[in-house]
Design an enzyme around this catalytic site. Structure first.
Site, mmCIF file in Angstrom:
data_model
loop_
_atom_site.group_PDB
_atom_site.id
_atom_site.type_symbol
_atom_site.label_atom_id
_atom_site.label_comp_id
_atom_site.label_asym_id
_atom_site.label_seq_id
_atom_site.Cartn_x
_atom_site.Cartn_y
_atom_site.Cartn_z
ATOM 1 C CG HIS A 129 -1.490 1.471 1.460
ATOM 2 N ND1 HIS A 129 -2.484 1.785 0.574
ATOM 3 C CD2 HIS A 129 -1.371 2.255 2.572
ATOM 4 C CE1 HIS A 129 -3.041 3.018 0.952
ATOM 5 N NE2 HIS A 129 -2.437 3.268 2.343
ATOM 6 C CG HIS B 20 1.107 7.096 4.242
ATOM 7 N ND1 HIS B 20 1.479 6.299 3.060
ATOM 8 C CD2 HIS B 20 -0.111 6.526 4.471
ATOM 9 C CE1 HIS B 20 0.542 5.528 2.641
ATOM 10 N NE2 HIS B 20 -0.424 5.667 3.675
ATOM 11 C CD GLU C 28 -3.285 5.149 11.761
ATOM 12 O OE1 GLU C 28 -4.433 4.865 11.766
ATOM 13 O OE2 GLU C 28 -2.801 5.961 10.736
ATOM 14 C CG ASP C 29 -0.950 1.165 10.619
ATOM 15 O OD1 ASP C 29 -1.921 1.400 11.496
ATOM 16 O OD2 ASP C 29 -1.248 1.333 9.385
ATOM 17 C CG ASP D 171 -3.883 6.700 2.656
ATOM 18 O OD1 ASP D 171 -3.457 5.684 2.709
ATOM 19 O OD2 ASP D 171 -4.616 7.117 3.573
ATOM 20 C CG ASP E 215 -22.953 18.285 -21.891
ATOM 21 O OD1 ASP E 215 -23.849 17.252 -21.578
ATOM 22 O OD2 ASP E 215 -22.485 18.894 -21.046
#
Length: 740
Positions: A75, A99, A103-104, A166, A287
């Site tokens: 990812h 990124h 956090e992970d 992301d 259109d």
């Protein structure tokens, strides 16, 4: 960019309907492939930094897996690849790789700063902050995430670019999430927040893909229907786009204009949205096909427009000049719709190569983080400053989200100040919106407006090219009525802020009055120190907050006193005193009267005035009328003259009405939707109120005004009814009327 997202048409052999998303899996970018991708547009790329970031994210995420079963590091690598496709700087690519590490994986910002530098660490921290919010509801989480996003990107717009990349990769792999409700929540958030943000910074290609991916999740049947009709159209007109391109190219060539011309069809979502907005069928759309004419200079743009208009018939009202009046995101182009080759209605966009790059890549096309350090505060970021001001004045995340959706979803109208300054506003904007767009203080003190030298009502909708002069007055304040017609989030948030402050002051007075009178009735020595003690016990921040809670009906006066009752000692009934009856010059005993009113002469006849509808808890006075007894009015009643006020009896209440009720009149501004009146009646009934009369007055297609006579036993009950009504999403405002 006009009319939604678009995709380039493939050669005829490939021009089949795109399969319904999801995007199929592909081999993840390898380390050297990512570096080569960046080096292709940036020869000075910091290869060593990217290599270290790539290896670090692989090791940090270790054996973590995504919902697809792929290693998690796929990812961030894909996010970095998307950013490289936008030709962003090395720090942005490294941020894409890193990124999710804080956090992970347990990685710290200090560690990132040591390994990759303060700039990358700061960008990663900005992205990380968006995902650390745990709130009670998904709606609140969405609103709070958006607040955090704007705050982070106000520091560095690259935070938004990484977040968009992301979100794009997460949408491409959304189908791997098994929970259908979660998939739809993510898709809806993408459609309402991230796609409009991509459009606002000019990233049209990304906006179109985000919309189409969300469309496939939320309304797959509608998308398949649009794709089926597009395929049918293509099969019936095989080679039409190539023929139209050729005809346009030949026509311009004969006039000495060399142009690159491409044709395309709009995305299924943009087609479906136009069908919904205009309430037309697929066959009625004029259109579906659009063509880009790319020339060398601005002069050639207008020359090409003249040639095309001279050759083919134009459709009235379909010409837009975004070169002289660019969109807020910096987009520039000429748009026109013609009855073109083979009698087909087609949209044509004429622009230079530089304009085309800006249209496709937005802020990334004129990147402000190169060595020349160009200004980062251009026209395309004015909308961001506007949203940040809304953030400052909104009372909660949901209100902020409501206002910012207003800012992002509406078409623009361009107006001018008397000095020629251009002000762009959403379509439907009024002089009040214009005033707040110029300056908040001008909006707050606005009392009138002139459009092209002519005085107009403040609710007048402005048109393109209007010159607007705002008339202000010292000491003027926003009107509650403005909230009903302003359309910009900035104006609405300022008006609501003023009304909250005004209402808060009223609630403080009402709350203090209720607590004081209850203490007097029960002969309790209740003072400021007891208020502060009750505030502390009840967990409120200040005494003012406590009084507001009582005034708006959230908290009862009795519950406040009961909180500290153990500290209070009754002082005994008040001694009987004589007060002058100014109306008659008589002495009246001030005793506990058996009736509901305290301070009336024994046995005197009285009645409640029908003009102001006093209820127990209101500050009241008595007017002596010959042959009619004493009329009980609210102190603030507008029918009482200054002369009458000077000779009025000062009265009070002996508690509630012993089971009896008194009428109060409310005016409710409600949204025009089925069941609204029933909802309002239910809310009043749940608070014990009884509606005795209803009158309705429709204000416009969206709002109507309801005047209600409600029987209540006390002011406290009436305040609770008003609080319950204000808490409803269909109620825009509640006021108690002073006049009958």
């Amino acid at each position: 960019m006009e009319g939604g997202g678009e995709v380039l048409v493939r050669p005829a052999a490939e021009a089949q309907a795109e399969p319904a998303r999801p995007v199929p899996r592909r081999k993840v970018l390898r380390q050297y492939e990512l570096v080569d991708l960046v080096r292709a547009y940036d020869p000075d790329v910091d290869e060593e930094l990217l290599n270290r970031a790539y290896v670090f994210t692989m090791r940090a995420h270790g054996s973590q897996l995504r919902a697809s079963g792929d290693p998690y590091y796929h990812h961030p690598v894909e996010v970095a690849g998307i950013l490289a496709g936008l030709k962003l700087d090395t720090a942005s690519i490294a941020t894409g790789l890193l990124h999710d590490t804080v956090e992970d994986t347990g990685t710290t910002n200090a560690e990132l700063a040591r390994l990759f530098g303060k700039e990358v660490a700061r960008l990663v921290e900005g992205v990380t902050k968006l995902n650390k919010i745990e709130l009670q509801s998904a709606e609140t989480a969405q609103a709070e995430n958006f607040r955090k996003l704007l705050l982070a990107m106000s520091e560095d717009i690259r935070v938004l670019l990484v977040k968009l990349a992301d979100r794009l990769h997460n949408m491409r792999t959304l189908h791997f999430i098994k929970n259908e409700e979660r998939r739809k929540r993510i898709a809806r958030e993408t459609l309402e927040i991230y796609a409009p943000l991509a459009e606002r910074i000019g990233m049209e290609a990304m906006k179109g893909e985000l919309e189409d991916l969300a469309f496939a999740e939320l309304w797959p049947d509608y998308r398949e229907g649009v794709l089926h009709r597009l395929n049918t159209l293509r099969q019936g007109d095989d080679g039409l786009i190539e023929r139209v391109c050729s005809a346009l190219r030949d026509t311009l060539h004969k006039e000495g204009i060399e142009a690159e011309i491409t044709g395309r069809v709009k995305t299924p979502y943009s087609i479906w949205r136009k069908m919904q907005n205009k309430n037309v069928s697929f066959e009625q759309l004029s259109d579906l096909m659009a063509f880009r004419v790319i020339v060398d200079t601005v002069g050639e743009c207008y020359a090409a427009l003249g040639v095309i208009h001279g050759k083919w018939q134009t459709l009235p009202g379909r010409f837009k000049d975004y070169i002289s009046l660019p969109k807020p995101n910096g987009y520039r182009s000429l748009h026109t719709t013609i009855l073109g080759p083979e009698g087909r209605k087609v949209e044509i966009q004429i622009r230079t190569a530089e304009m085309h790059e800006v249209a496709e890549l937005g802020v990334a096309a004129h990147w402000a983080y190169k060595e020349d350090e160009r200004s980062r505060d251009g026209r395309q970021f004015r909308w961001l400053r506007s949203l940040l001001e809304i953030l400052e004045h909104a009372s909660d995340p949901e209100e902020f989200l409501e206002h910012t959706k207003l800012e992002m979803f509406q078409d623009q109208v361009f107006c001018f100040t008397p000095k020629g300054q251009l002000i762009n506003l959403p379509r439907g904007a009024t002089p009040v919106d214009f005033a707040y767009a110029v300056h908040s203080q001008i909006g707050d003190t606005c009392v009138g407006a002139k459009v092209d030298g002519r005085i107009v009502q403040l609710r007048t909708q402005l048109k393109n090219g209007d010159q607007v002069q705002i008339i202000t007055a010292k000491g003027a304040t926003p009107s509650p009525a403005w909230e009903r017609f302003v359309v910009t989030g900035r104006a609405r948030s300022r008006v609501r802020r003023f009304l909250r402050q005004q209402r808060r002051s009223e609630f403080i007075d009402q709350g203090k009055d209720q607590v004081t009178k209850l203490a007097e009735r029960e002969h309790l020595p209740f003072g400021e120190k007891h208020l502060d003690k009750a505030r502390s016990v009840l967990g409120l921040k200040s005494v003012e907050d406590l009084l507001v809670a009582v005034g708006d009906g959230t908290l009862s006066a009795r519950s406040v006193i009961d909180t500290v009752r153990h500290e209070l000692q009754p002082v005994g009934p008040q001694e009987e005193t004589l007060v002058p009856n100014r109306a008659k010059g008589l002495a009246v005993e001030q005793t506990e009267h058996a009736g509901p009113i305290r301070g009336l002469p024994p046995g005197v006849a009285f009645h409640f005035a029908g003009c102001c509808h006093p209820v127990p808890g209101d500050a009241i006075i008595g007017l002596v009328r010959t042959g009619k007894g004493i009329a009980i009015h609210r102190v603030e009643c507008r029918t009482v003259t200054p002369e009458e006020m000077g000779s009025a009896l000062t009265l009070g209440w002996n508690g509630q009405l012993n089971g009896a009720t008194a009428p109060a009149r409310l005016t409710v501004m409600a949204t025009n939707r089925p069941g609204a009146l029933g909802t309002i009646s239910t809310l009043i009934g749940k608070q014990g109120g009884n509606i005795t009369d209803v009158r309705m007055n429709r204000k416009d297609d969206q709002l109507f005004e309801i005047t209600l006579d409600v029987e209540v036993q006390s002011r406290e009950q009436l305040d609770q009814i008003q609080a319950a009504l204000r808490s409803s999403s269909i109620v825009n405002g509640v006021e108690r009327l002073l006049l009958g």
